[in-house]
Design a protein around this motif. Structure first.
Motif, PDB file in Angstrom:
ATOM      1  N   GLY A  15      76.747  31.338  53.669  1.00 61.64           N
ATOM      2  CA  GLY A  15      75.291  31.195  53.738  1.00 61.64           C
ATOM      3  C   GLY A  15      74.856  30.019  54.583  1.00 61.64           C
ATOM      4  N   VAL A 283      70.063  31.029  50.059  1.00 55.36           N
ATOM      5  CA  VAL A 283      71.092  30.640  51.033  1.00 55.36           C
ATOM      6  C   VAL A 283      72.485  31.060  50.562  1.00 55.36           C
ATOM      7  CG1 VAL A 283      72.224  28.685  52.159  1.00 55.36           C
ATOM      8  CG2 VAL A 283      69.729  28.739  51.974  1.00 55.36           C
ATOM      9  N   ASN A 284      72.733  30.891  49.285  1.00 57.69           N
ATOM     10  CA  ASN A 284      74.085  31.150  48.763  1.00 57.69           C
ATOM     11  C   ASN A 284      74.393  32.619  48.532  1.00 57.69           C
ATOM     12  OD1 ASN A 284      74.806  28.419  48.711  1.00 57.69           O
ATOM     13  ND2 ASN A 284      73.869  28.118  46.694  1.00 57.69           N
ATOM     14  N   LEU A 287      71.622  35.296  52.206  1.00 58.85           N
ATOM     15  CA  LEU A 287      71.996  35.204  53.620  1.00 58.85           C
ATOM     16  C   LEU A 287      73.376  35.782  53.919  1.00 58.85           C
ATOM     17  CD1 LEU A 287      70.583  31.765  54.880  1.00 58.85           C
ATOM     18  CD2 LEU A 287      69.701  34.074  55.268  1.00 58.85           C
TER      19      LEU A 287
END
Length: 428
Positions: A15, A283-284, A287
Motif C-alpha cells: 500500500g 492505504v493498508n 490500495l
C-alpha cells in the motif's frame, strides 16, 4: 502465525509503495526529484501485487510484455532504441491518477440500497453525464459512474460501452481532454475553435447512437447512473475545482490537477469518525487491490513502445511524400489509426507516428487536428487494450474481446461519419 504476519506486512508495504508512486510522481512533476524514483516504486508495487492478479490478467500482461520486449530488442538490433522513460514510465501519470481517484472511495455515499434508475431516460442521462463531466475531470468520472452503477454486481457489457464510448467522445470537443493538447502539438497551426462545432455534433451522435443500441439490446432493462443532486455533488465539485484551478494555473496539466484535487477533496468530504484510522485502513487494505491496473498499464507501455520502435525502424515503408492530404487519405489514415488503437497502440503513439509522415504533405492544420481527435475518440472508446479498455478489463472484469466486439459496428459507423464531416465541412 508467521505466514499471517508476513502476509499482513506485505500488504502494508504494498500500500505504501502504491501511495509513494502518486506522491513521488507529483514531486517529479515539480522537478524536485527524478521521474526514476516513482517509476521504480510503481514497478516494485507491481511485483508486490502480482499474486493478487486473476489468471486471465496474468496471461494478458505476460503476453503484452513478451511481445513488447521482443519488438524492442528487434528494433534495437536495427539501431532504433527507445528511452527507459518511454518504455517504463510512459503510463506513470495514468497510474498516479488511478491512485489519486481511488481515494474517492472514501467519500462513497451510503445509499447503495437505493435502486438505480432504469429505462431509456437512464441510458440518455448516463451517456450525457459521463461525456459532459468526463470532458472536464477526465478518467476519474468513469470510475465514479461505474463503481456506483455496478453496485454489488458486475458492470454489464452494455453499461461498459455506454460509459467508454461517450466518455471518449468528449475528445472531439473538450479543451480539457489530453487529446486536444496532443492535437494542438502534432498539428501545428490547428484552430481548435473550427473543430468545436463538428466535434460537438460527433459527441451528440455518439450519445444518440449508443443510447439507441443500449435500449435495443436491453429492452430498457438498463441500470444507469443516478443523476441526482447528491450523487453529482462530488463529480461536480471536482469538475468545478479543476476548471477553477486550471484557470488560475493554466500551465499545470489537467491530469496533475486531478492527482492533487482527488485526494484533497476526499480529505475534505469524507464522512468518518476518524480520518486517521480510515486513511490507514485505506492505504493498508484498499490500495493493494489495484494491482491489475498497475500490471496492465505498465505492460501496455512496453507493448506500445515496442510496436512504435518497429515502425520507426522501417521509415521507408511509411513514406507518403507522393500523396496529397485528400479526403481519401484522411479516411484511410483514420481507419489505420483506429485499427492500431484496437490492437493496443495508444492514440498518442499513433498520433506521434502519423504526424511526421503527414506534415510534409502540407495538410490543412485543422483537418489534421480533426483527424487526430477522431482517431483518439473512436479508438479509445472501442479498444480493449488502450487506457479505457485496460481500466474496464482490470477494474470491472469486462473481457477484451467483449469490449472490441461491442463497439465494432460503432467504430465503423463513426469512422464513416468522420470521413463525411471532414469531406463536407473541413476540406477546402
Amino acid at each position: 502465525m508467521t505466514p499471517l504476519k508476513k502476509h499482513t506486512g506485505l500488504k502494508k508495504y504494498t500500500g505504501w509503495l502504491v501511495l509513494g508512486t502518486l506522491l513521488f510522481y507529483l514531486l517529479s512533476v515539480t522537478q524536485l526529484i527524478s521521474v526514476l524514483l516513482p517509476t521504480i516504486l510503481a514497478w516494485l508495487a507491481n511485483i508486490a501485487m502480482w499474486h493478487t492478479l486473476a489468471p486471465s490478467a496474468k496471461r494478458q500482461v505476460t503476453w503484452l510484455m513478451a511481445i513488447g520486449v521482443a519488438a524492442l530488442l528487434f528494433a534495437g538490433s536495427k539501431g532504433t532504441w527507445m528511452t527507459w522513460q518511454q518504455v517504463c514510465a510512459v503510463n506513470l501519470p495514468m497510474l498516479a491518477m488511478f491512485v489519486a481517484v481511488s481515494f474517492l472511495d472514501l467519500t462513497s455515499s451510503t445509499d447503495e440500497k437505493r435502486p438505480l434508475p432504469k429505462g431509456l431516460s437512464a441510458i440518455f442521462n448516463t451517456a450525457i453525464g459521463v461525456q459532459v463531466l468526463g470532458a472536464v475531470i477526465n478518467l476519474s468520472v468513469i470510475m465514479v459512474f461505474a463503481d456506483r452503477m455496478k453496485g454489488a454486481i458486475k458492470l454489464t457489457p452494455v453499461q461498459q460501452f455506454i460509459l467508454t464510448r461517450n466518455f471518449s467522445a468528449a475528445a472531439w470537443w473538450s479543451p480539457f481532454f489530453v487529446a486536444t493538447g496532443v492535437a494542438l502539438i502534432y498539428a501545428p497551426g490547428m484552430q481548435w475553435q473550427k473543430t468545436l462545432l463538428p466535434g460537438l455534433a460527433m459527441g451528440l451522435v455518439a450519445i444518440i447512437f449508443s443510447s439507441i443500441e443500449a435500449y435495443r439490446r436491453t429492452k430498457g432493462d438498463f441500470r444507469g447512473y443516478p443523476i441526482r443532486r447528491e450523487s453529482l455533488f462530488i463529480p461536480m465539485f471536482l469538475a468545478l475545482s479543476v476548471i477553477l484551478f486550471h484557470y488560475i494555473w493554466p500551465d499545470i496539466s489537467i491530469l496533475v490537477l486531478i492527482c492533487i484535487l482527488a485526494p484533497s477533496a476526499t480529505l475534505l468530504l469524507m464522512r468518518t469518525p476518524s480520518r486517521k484510522s480510515s486513511l490507514a485502513h485505506f492505504v493498508n487494505h484498499k490500495l493493494p487491490q489495484i494491482g491489475s491496473q498497475f500490471a496492465l498499464f505498465l505492460a501496455a507501455g512496453i507493448f506500445s513502445n515496442g510496436i512504435s520502435a518497429i515502425i520507426l525502424s522501417y521509415p521507408e515503408f511509411f513514406n507518403l511524400e507522393h500523396f496529397t492530404f485528400s479526403p481519401w487519405l484522411f479516411s484511410f489514415t483514420l481507419a489505420v489509426m483506429i485499427a492500431a488503437g484496437v490492437i493496443g497502440i495508444h492514440p498518442v503513439v499513433s498520433v506521434a507516428i502519423a504526424s511526421p509522415m503527414l506534415l510534409p504533405l502540407n495538410p490543412d492544420p485543422t483537418q489534421l487536428g480533426f483527424l487526430f481527435l477522431s482517431a483518439w475518440a473512436i479508438s479509445a472508446g472501442s479498444s480493449g487494450l488502450t487506457g479505457l479498455g485496460l481500466l474496464m478489463t482490470s477494474r470491472y472484469q469486462i473481457p477484451t474481446k467483449t469490449i472490441v466486439s461491442n463497439s465494432l459496428f460503432y467504430a465503423v459507423f463513426m469512422w464513416l461519419l468522420c470521413s463525411v464531416v471532414n469531406g463536407v465541412f473541413l476540406s477546402s
